[in-house]
Design a protein around this motif. Structure first.
Motif, PDB file in Angstrom:
ATOM      1  N   LEU A 148      34.603  38.729 -18.751  1.00  0.00           N
ATOM      2  CA  LEU A 148      35.443  39.921 -18.867  1.00  0.00           C
ATOM      3  C   LEU A 148      36.093  40.264 -17.528  1.00  0.00           C
ATOM      4  O   LEU A 148      37.273  40.612 -17.474  1.00  0.00           O
ATOM      5  N   LEU A 149      35.340  40.163 -16.460  1.00  0.00           N
ATOM      6  CA  LEU A 149      35.906  40.430 -15.138  1.00  0.00           C
ATOM      7  C   LEU A 149      37.037  39.448 -14.829  1.00  0.00           C
ATOM      8  O   LEU A 149      38.084  39.837 -14.300  1.00  0.00           O
ATOM      9  N   ALA A 150      36.847  38.179 -15.175  1.00  0.00           N
ATOM     10  CA  ALA A 150      37.892  37.173 -14.943  1.00  0.00           C
ATOM     11  C   ALA A 150      39.123  37.486 -15.780  1.00  0.00           C
ATOM     12  O   ALA A 150      40.255  37.392 -15.298  1.00  0.00           O
ATOM     13  N   ALA A 151      38.903  37.870 -17.034  1.00  0.00           N
ATOM     14  CA  ALA A 151      40.031  38.204 -17.911  1.00  0.00           C
ATOM     15  C   ALA A 151      40.790  39.430 -17.406  1.00  0.00           C
ATOM     16  O   ALA A 151      41.992  39.560 -17.653  1.00  0.00           O
ATOM     17  N   LEU A 152      40.105  40.300 -16.681  1.00  0.00           N
ATOM     18  CA  LEU A 152      40.740  41.492 -16.113  1.00  0.00           C
ATOM     19  C   LEU A 152      41.315  41.216 -14.721  1.00  0.00           C
ATOM     20  O   LEU A 152      41.715  42.139 -14.018  1.00  0.00           O
ATOM     21  N   ASP A 153      41.336  39.947 -14.331  1.00  0.00           N
ATOM     22  CA  ASP A 153      41.862  39.522 -13.027  1.00  0.00           C
ATOM     23  C   ASP A 153      41.131  40.135 -11.842  1.00  0.00           C
ATOM     24  O   ASP A 153      41.724  40.395 -10.793  1.00  0.00           O
ATOM     25  N   VAL A 154      39.823  40.354 -12.009  1.00  0.00           N
ATOM     26  CA  VAL A 154      39.011  40.824 -10.889  1.00  0.00           C
ATOM     27  C   VAL A 154      38.824  39.633  -9.954  1.00  0.00           C
ATOM     28  O   VAL A 154      38.519  38.528 -10.403  1.00  0.00           O
ATOM     29  N   HIS A 155      39.019  39.844  -8.684  1.00  0.00           N
ATOM     30  CA  HIS A 155      38.929  38.761  -7.711  1.00  0.00           C
ATOM     31  C   HIS A 155      37.543  38.114  -7.780  1.00  0.00           C
ATOM     32  O   HIS A 155      36.525  38.821  -7.857  1.00  0.00           O
TER      33      HIS A 155
END
Length: 142
Positions: free
Chosen positions: A90-97
């Motif tokens: 989910l963090l990756a999908a939200l473009d979290v570094h």
């Protein structure tokens, strides 16, 4: 307080998103009722999630309970550890570094959250390929 952790990073204090605060609050109320019911058998601890007697939950029992809750919720059965994969995805999908994800999960190497825990959703994959296609298409026109 339970102070045996795998690494020093495991003791890091992280802010909880608002949606995650409800469960511990509800659990605390349930624990108060369990404390009253247990009476003298209650063991005082700082654990939010404990047995009906206040003692730590055994890992195997936690896994069984988690699986039961998954079935009751009508979702596929996963292990508690699998929630780490869900969160990193989910963090990756939200473009979290990736470095931020690494810090959240207490990893020392950026490769761990990115290569092991992260599963890029198919929509994100399709979007990336569309962007690549547009870029390559623009290069062909030059």
């Amino acid at each position: 307080m339970h102070d045996e952790t795998k690494t020093e990073a495991s003791t890091a204090i992280l802010p909880l998103p608002e949606i995650c605060i409800t469960a511990p609050r509800v659990r605390r109320k349930m624990q108060e009722a369990a404390k009253q019911a247990a009476g003298e058998l209650w063991t005082a601890s700082d654990f939010v999630f404990s047995t009906r007697y206040g003692t730590p939950i055994e890992p195997r029992n936690l896994n069984r309970s988690f699986a039961d809750q998954s079935v009751r919720a009508g979702i596929r059965r996963i292990r508690p550890h699998d929630t780490r994969h869900t969160c990193t995805s989910l963090l990756a999908a939200l473009d979290v570094h990736p470095r931020v994800a690494m810090q959240i999960f207490g990893h020392r190497k950026i490769a761990v959250p990115m290569e092991i825990h992260t599963h890029v959703p198919s929509e994100a994959t399709r979007k990336a390929l569309r962007r690549l296609g547009k870029h390559v298409g623009q290069q062909d026109r030059k």
